[in-house]
Scaffold this motif. Sequence first.
Motif, mmCIF file in Angstrom:
data_model
loop_
_atom_site.group_PDB
_atom_site.id
_atom_site.type_symbol
_atom_site.label_atom_id
_atom_site.label_comp_id
_atom_site.label_asym_id
_atom_site.label_seq_id
_atom_site.Cartn_x
_atom_site.Cartn_y
_atom_site.Cartn_z
ATOM 1 N N ILE A 45 0.836 -1.214 0.000
ATOM 2 C CA ILE A 45 0.000 0.000 0.000
ATOM 3 C C ILE A 45 0.864 1.254 0.000
ATOM 4 O O ILE A 45 0.575 2.231 -0.714
ATOM 5 C CB ILE A 45 -0.953 -0.025 1.208
ATOM 6 C CG1 ILE A 45 -1.979 -1.156 1.070
ATOM 7 C CG2 ILE A 45 -1.677 1.312 1.351
ATOM 8 C CD1 ILE A 45 -2.892 -1.319 2.268
ATOM 9 N N LEU A 46 1.951 1.253 0.771
ATOM 10 C CA LEU A 46 2.844 2.416 0.789
ATOM 11 C C LEU A 46 3.494 2.631 -0.566
ATOM 12 O O LEU A 46 3.652 3.767 -1.028
ATOM 13 C CB LEU A 46 3.906 2.230 1.872
ATOM 14 C CG LEU A 46 3.433 2.390 3.316
ATOM 15 C CD1 LEU A 46 4.542 2.011 4.290
ATOM 16 C CD2 LEU A 46 2.976 3.815 3.576
ATOM 17 N N ALA A 47 3.885 1.559 -1.213
ATOM 18 C CA ALA A 47 4.498 1.692 -2.525
ATOM 19 C C ALA A 47 3.503 2.221 -3.560
ATOM 20 O O ALA A 47 3.880 2.947 -4.493
ATOM 21 C CB ALA A 47 5.058 0.338 -2.975
ATOM 22 N N ARG A 48 2.234 1.881 -3.394
ATOM 23 C CA ARG A 48 1.217 2.302 -4.342
ATOM 24 C C ARG A 48 0.700 3.707 -4.077
ATOM 25 O O ARG A 48 0.386 4.456 -5.006
ATOM 26 C CB ARG A 48 0.061 1.310 -4.289
ATOM 27 C CG ARG A 48 -1.043 1.539 -5.306
ATOM 28 C CD ARG A 48 -2.188 0.565 -5.045
ATOM 29 N NE ARG A 48 -2.914 0.895 -3.826
ATOM 30 C CZ ARG A 48 -3.485 -0.008 -3.040
ATOM 31 N NH1 ARG A 48 -3.368 -1.303 -3.306
ATOM 32 N NH2 ARG A 48 -4.144 0.384 -1.964
ATOM 33 N N GLU A 49 0.609 4.109 -2.795
ATOM 34 C CA GLU A 49 -0.064 5.356 -2.418
ATOM 35 C C GLU A 49 0.879 6.416 -1.864
ATOM 36 O O GLU A 49 0.416 7.461 -1.410
ATOM 37 C CB GLU A 49 -1.120 5.054 -1.347
ATOM 38 C CG GLU A 49 -2.203 4.075 -1.773
ATOM 39 C CD GLU A 49 -3.322 4.751 -2.517
ATOM 40 O OE1 GLU A 49 -3.469 5.975 -2.375
ATOM 41 O OE2 GLU A 49 -4.051 4.058 -3.246
ATOM 42 N N ALA A 50 2.181 6.188 -1.877
ATOM 43 C CA ALA A 50 3.099 7.114 -1.201
ATOM 44 C C ALA A 50 3.030 8.518 -1.779
ATOM 45 O O ALA A 50 3.054 9.512 -1.049
ATOM 46 C CB ALA A 50 4.525 6.569 -1.273
#
Length: 562
Positions: free
Chosen positions: A323-328
């Motif tokens: 999720i962090l990689a997608r939404e950072a």
Amino acid sequence: MRRPRGEPGSRAPRPTEGATCAGPGESCEKAWAGRLKPLVQGHAAGSPTPNSMLRVLLSAQASSARLSGLLLLPPVQPCCLGPSKWGDHRPPGGGPHAGPVQGLQRLLEQPPPVEQATLQDLSQLIIRNCPSFDIHTIHVCLHLAALLAELPAQKTEMRRTEDSLTKTAGLQQSRAAPSLPPLTLCLSGFPSDGPLMCALEQERRFRLPPKPPPPLPPILRGGQRLEAALSCPRFQRRPQQHLIRSLAEARPEELTPHVMVLLAQHLARHRLREPQLLEAIAHFLVVQEAQLNSKVVQKLVLPFGRLNYVPLEQQFMPCLERILAREAGVAPLATVNILMSLCQLQCLPFQALHFVFSPGFINHISGTPHALIMRRYLSLLDTAVELELPGYRGARLPRRQQVPIFPQPLITDRARCKYSHKDIVAEGLRQLLGEEKYRQDLTVPPGYSTDFLLCVSSCGSVLPVRAQDPFLPYPPRSCPRATRDPAQRVVLMLRERWHFCRDGRVLLGSRALRERHLGLMGYQLLPLPFEELESQRGLPQLKSYLRQKLQALGLRWGPEGG
């Protein structure tokens, strides 16, 4: 000058007068005269006497419709719901229905007196025919019965008032005083608990419209009941078993992100470290990964960091990394909030740290409204990298961008300062060591606040703080070991009740992070749990308790300690 009633020359009432009583200023004596005049033969123009009025009423006993028409007055406001209030008359001009009752009272005050037997006949007549009356006629009868019951008391009071005015007022004032008509009506009236009042009151209640049944509460199941409980403004501390039961009864499709966010916020706000509920949130996050954005994920992850709980769900950390990689780059503040929760759990992902410490991300947040708070969070993340991740070789926060993490005590400590043990511990240390040998509320680099700090020599003697540098170098590996100060820094950490989860056994994530970082920077920690502090009765016991704690570390002070 106004002509007295009945004198020659006075205007006779028109036929239309008395039919209605539209306002407080119109005379209701004319209304009664207009209604009774066609039925009362042999009376002069004017108001009928009570005997003639009652005889007319008694003559109508053969026809209930006729009796109802005779008693009918303009509708009375049904605001007085008790028998004792039906005779509560308003002053002149006090309302649209004050006139009928006052006019009826004036009619009954006219001589000759009414026989008691006539009143009893009237009472029986009304009792027999009241089932056929409409609601307005029943109200008029109630007012009439209450009025007849109150007249003897009014007669006595009016005579007292007239005697007082005659004795105390002067001649001019006596002429200006209103003349009071003589009261010759002597009767016992209708008591409030008598048969007439009871019958009329029973009929009045019978005519009232039935109250609608209360609406049935909607049947809530599973997630709906959980959402209703968590969304209620009065919902404060619902028992944990209730939440667990509602969550267990909910179907998977009923557990929406909104419901789970409410549950996560409730656990974090009330410091409820309930493993079953936290595991349910972690499982929901893993299952709904594709449908959740970073703004929702930051709220779902919040209780894990605050309550210092690492879930057993094996896919929890890999899910957050994806999720962090997608939404950072979509929501910078939400990304940093997620990393703050993971920092408290000592689970920082390297790839996300590379991104938030990159020059592009730092330049992007510089012009946002949350720039200052995000710089503090990034400074804390950089401290965690420095102290807890020695193998990290990625980007770091530039020195010019670093700010003190916590420049002042936390909000919870300031809000509960009157419940804190800090003042009595400070007084105990002052009497035990002296003011020059400790520092209170000192913030040490990189921005952690300490409750009490002591400087101790290599032999265990407590040294004056002012003669020493109270700070240890930061970062610790930047200072060569040969040039380090041999004096130790001892930090007394107050562990208050609100520093723990609700069960009182696990420190909150922010408190555990501070103690962990202070220990990694080289400070020796001496925790003072709230259970031990609360058990001390008075300052002498607290001083003895502090002496035992300090001596257990090998500290010496006073003449023998230097």
